[in-house]
Design a protein around this motif. Sequence first.
Motif, PDB file in Angstrom:
ATOM      1  N   GLY A 116       0.817  -1.216   0.000  1.00 44.74           N
ATOM      2  CA  GLY A 116       0.000   0.000   0.000  1.00 44.74           C
ATOM      3  C   GLY A 116       0.846   1.260   0.000  1.00 44.74           C
ATOM      4  N   ILE A 117       1.880   1.299   0.851  1.00 47.50           N
ATOM      5  CA  ILE A 117       2.711   2.516   0.887  1.00 47.50           C
ATOM      6  C   ILE A 117       3.497   2.661  -0.414  1.00 47.50           C
ATOM      7  N   SER A 118       3.912   1.528  -0.978  1.00 44.98           N
ATOM      8  CA  SER A 118       4.689   1.592  -2.225  1.00 44.98           C
ATOM      9  C   SER A 118       3.839   2.190  -3.342  1.00 44.98           C
ATOM     10  N   LYS A 119       2.603   1.734  -3.436  1.00 48.52           N
ATOM     11  CA  LYS A 119       1.696   2.223  -4.495  1.00 48.52           C
ATOM     12  C   LYS A 119       1.402   3.700  -4.293  1.00 48.52           C
ATOM     13  N   ARG A 120       1.093   4.065  -3.058  1.00 50.96           N
ATOM     14  CA  ARG A 120       0.719   5.446  -2.753  1.00 50.96           C
ATOM     15  C   ARG A 120       1.892   6.399  -3.026  1.00 50.96           C
ATOM     16  N   ALA A 121       3.081   6.003  -2.577  1.00 46.58           N
ATOM     17  CA  ALA A 121       4.263   6.862  -2.769  1.00 46.58           C
ATOM     18  C   ALA A 121       4.609   6.973  -4.255  1.00 46.58           C
ATOM     19  N   ALA A 122       4.468   5.868  -4.985  1.00 47.08           N
ATOM     20  CA  ALA A 122       4.767   5.900  -6.422  1.00 47.08           C
ATOM     21  C   ALA A 122       3.800   6.844  -7.140  1.00 47.08           C
ATOM     22  N   GLU A 123       2.542   6.862  -6.700  1.00 48.55           N
ATOM     23  CA  GLU A 123       1.547   7.784  -7.285  1.00 48.55           C
ATOM     24  C   GLU A 123       1.987   9.228  -7.092  1.00 48.55           C
ATOM     25  N   GLU A 124       2.458   9.549  -5.887  1.00 47.86           N
ATOM     26  CA  GLU A 124       2.894  10.928  -5.578  1.00 47.86           C
ATOM     27  C   GLU A 124       4.022  11.332  -6.519  1.00 47.86           C
ATOM     28  N   ILE A 125       4.973  10.410  -6.731  1.00 49.79           N
ATOM     29  CA  ILE A 125       6.120  10.714  -7.580  1.00 49.79           C
ATOM     30  C   ILE A 125       5.688  10.815  -9.042  1.00 49.79           C
ATOM     31  N   LYS A 184       5.593  18.104 -13.849  1.00 53.54           N
ATOM     32  CA  LYS A 184       6.863  18.786 -14.112  1.00 53.54           C
ATOM     33  C   LYS A 184       7.864  17.759 -14.658  1.00 53.54           C
ATOM     34  N   PRO A 185       7.821  17.496 -15.969  1.00 52.63           N
ATOM     35  CA  PRO A 185       8.636  16.410 -16.546  1.00 52.63           C
ATOM     36  C   PRO A 185      10.152  16.560 -16.321  1.00 52.63           C
ATOM     37  N   ASP A 186      10.631  17.788 -16.138  1.00 54.97           N
ATOM     38  CA  ASP A 186      12.075  17.968 -15.929  1.00 54.97           C
ATOM     39  C   ASP A 186      12.385  18.223 -14.455  1.00 54.97           C
ATOM     40  N   CYS A 187      11.617  17.587 -13.575  1.00 59.32           N
ATOM     41  CA  CYS A 187      11.804  17.841 -12.143  1.00 59.32           C
ATOM     42  C   CYS A 187      13.111  17.240 -11.622  1.00 59.32           C
ATOM     43  N   ILE A 188      13.488  17.722 -10.442  1.00 56.10           N
ATOM     44  CA  ILE A 188      14.672  17.200  -9.750  1.00 56.10           C
ATOM     45  C   ILE A 188      14.166  16.326  -8.607  1.00 56.10           C
ATOM     46  N   LEU A 189      14.472  15.042  -8.718  1.00 53.04           N
ATOM     47  CA  LEU A 189      13.993  14.071  -7.720  1.00 53.04           C
ATOM     48  C   LEU A 189      15.112  13.706  -6.761  1.00 53.04           C
ATOM     49  N   GLY A 190      14.892  13.891  -5.494  1.00 50.94           N
ATOM     50  CA  GLY A 190      15.862  13.437  -4.499  1.00 50.94           C
ATOM     51  C   GLY A 190      15.509  12.008  -4.131  1.00 50.94           C
ATOM     52  N   LEU A 191      16.440  11.083  -4.322  1.00 49.99           N
ATOM     53  CA  LEU A 191      16.106   9.672  -4.097  1.00 49.99           C
ATOM     54  C   LEU A 191      16.853   9.076  -2.906  1.00 49.99           C
ATOM     55  N   ALA A 192      16.335   7.962  -2.441  1.00 53.46           N
ATOM     56  CA  ALA A 192      16.869   7.329  -1.229  1.00 53.46           C
ATOM     57  C   ALA A 192      17.105   5.842  -1.462  1.00 53.46           C
ATOM     58  N   THR A 193      17.895   5.250  -0.601  1.00 52.28           N
ATOM     59  CA  THR A 193      18.158   3.813  -0.670  1.00 52.28           C
ATOM     60  C   THR A 193      17.533   3.128   0.562  1.00 52.28           C
ATOM     61  N   GLY A 194      17.885   1.876   0.774  1.00 55.65           N
ATOM     62  CA  GLY A 194      17.301   1.146   1.897  1.00 55.65           C
ATOM     63  C   GLY A 194      16.189   0.249   1.391  1.00 55.65           C
ATOM     64  N   ILE A 235      12.201   0.194  -2.041  1.00 55.60           N
ATOM     65  CA  ILE A 235      12.311  -0.810  -3.117  1.00 55.60           C
ATOM     66  C   ILE A 235      10.952  -1.058  -3.788  1.00 55.60           C
ATOM     67  N   GLY A 236       9.909  -1.179  -2.982  1.00 55.50           N
ATOM     68  CA  GLY A 236       8.571  -1.442  -3.524  1.00 55.50           C
ATOM     69  C   GLY A 236       8.075  -0.304  -4.398  1.00 55.50           C
ATOM     70  N   LEU A 237       8.336   0.911  -3.963  1.00 48.72           N
ATOM     71  CA  LEU A 237       7.839   2.037  -4.765  1.00 48.72           C
ATOM     72  C   LEU A 237       8.660   2.181  -6.041  1.00 48.72           C
ATOM     73  N   TYR A 238       9.936   1.806  -5.999  1.00 47.69           N
ATOM     74  CA  TYR A 238      10.733   1.817  -7.235  1.00 47.69           C
ATOM     75  C   TYR A 238      10.173   0.779  -8.219  1.00 47.69           C
ATOM     76  N   LYS A 239       9.759  -0.383  -7.688  1.00 55.46           N
ATOM     77  CA  LYS A 239       9.153  -1.422  -8.553  1.00 55.46           C
ATOM     78  C   LYS A 239       7.895  -0.871  -9.213  1.00 55.46           C
ATOM     79  N   GLU A 240       7.104  -0.156  -8.432  1.00 56.21           N
ATOM     80  CA  GLU A 240       5.872   0.441  -8.974  1.00 56.21           C
ATOM     81  C   GLU A 240       6.205   1.435 -10.077  1.00 56.21           C
TER      82      GLU A 240
END
Length: 245
Positions: free
Chosen positions: A11-20, A27-37, A41-46
């Motif tokens: 659920g959090i992966s889907k919701r967070a992926a929607e936000e991104i 804003k197609p040329d946005c600057i995304l700050g990304l994280a590891t851990g 992983i789930g939201l990256y899969k989404e």
Amino acid sequence: MRLIIEKDYDGISKRAAEEIKDLINSKPDCILGLATGSSPIGLYKELIELNKEGKVDFSKVTSINLDEYIGLSGDHPQSYRYFMNDTLFNHINIDKNKTYVPNGKAENMEEECKNYDERIIELGGIDLQLLGIGNNGHIAFNEPSEELSVGTHVTGLTESTIEANSRFFDSIDEVPKTAVTMGLGGIMKAKKILLVASGKSKAEVIAKLVEGKITTQVPATLLLVHRDVTIIVDEDAASLLPKNK
Ligand code: GLP
């Protein structure tokens, strides 16, 4: 602060992926700050799925990561550069030349840190910073301490972080003891912050974060003064929250 409680990790992966996805679409040329851990992983899969389905396009996106272990090169399987390539960048249509992760093998670390902060300014600032949270309240590698740094800096890791992160290494002795990390200034200057946390091990720190008090001993509590923070947790991570929150 906006707190969203989802049923589980999925659920959090889907919701967070929607936000991104929504940010990139507006804003197609946005600057995304990304994280590891393990949290993202789930939201990256989404995001990979959404990219494959043509629902999000990374071709104009620039990404900038929070941190890296000192001494690990980008081709080391436990380095954060490797993690980002393997978990996300290799599977989406992002231009790798526009993906930034601090260089943990830089000869001159002071210079590396200065350049990293300058790069963020040159890019025009981070539109959305994604964050996980350490069990001890660290964000990126800003560990609990009496003083916290504003800029990108080299830091020692606490015993609890070394222990927590040892699950990714063959043995605890292999976990680097130092890292280079964006500071609280870099994180707090992001226009939007999105923090994701799941599981019972995060329940205590999430409760602390929501309590409404700021302490450098729980670095994530500094986020309470940011004007646009969304925290997405699952029911386990929310399990110690007072019922009225
Ligand atoms: C590491 C990273 C942090 C991350 C934290 C939590 O120490 N430097 O950026 O938020 O771990 O990781 P996990 O999501 O695996 O619990």
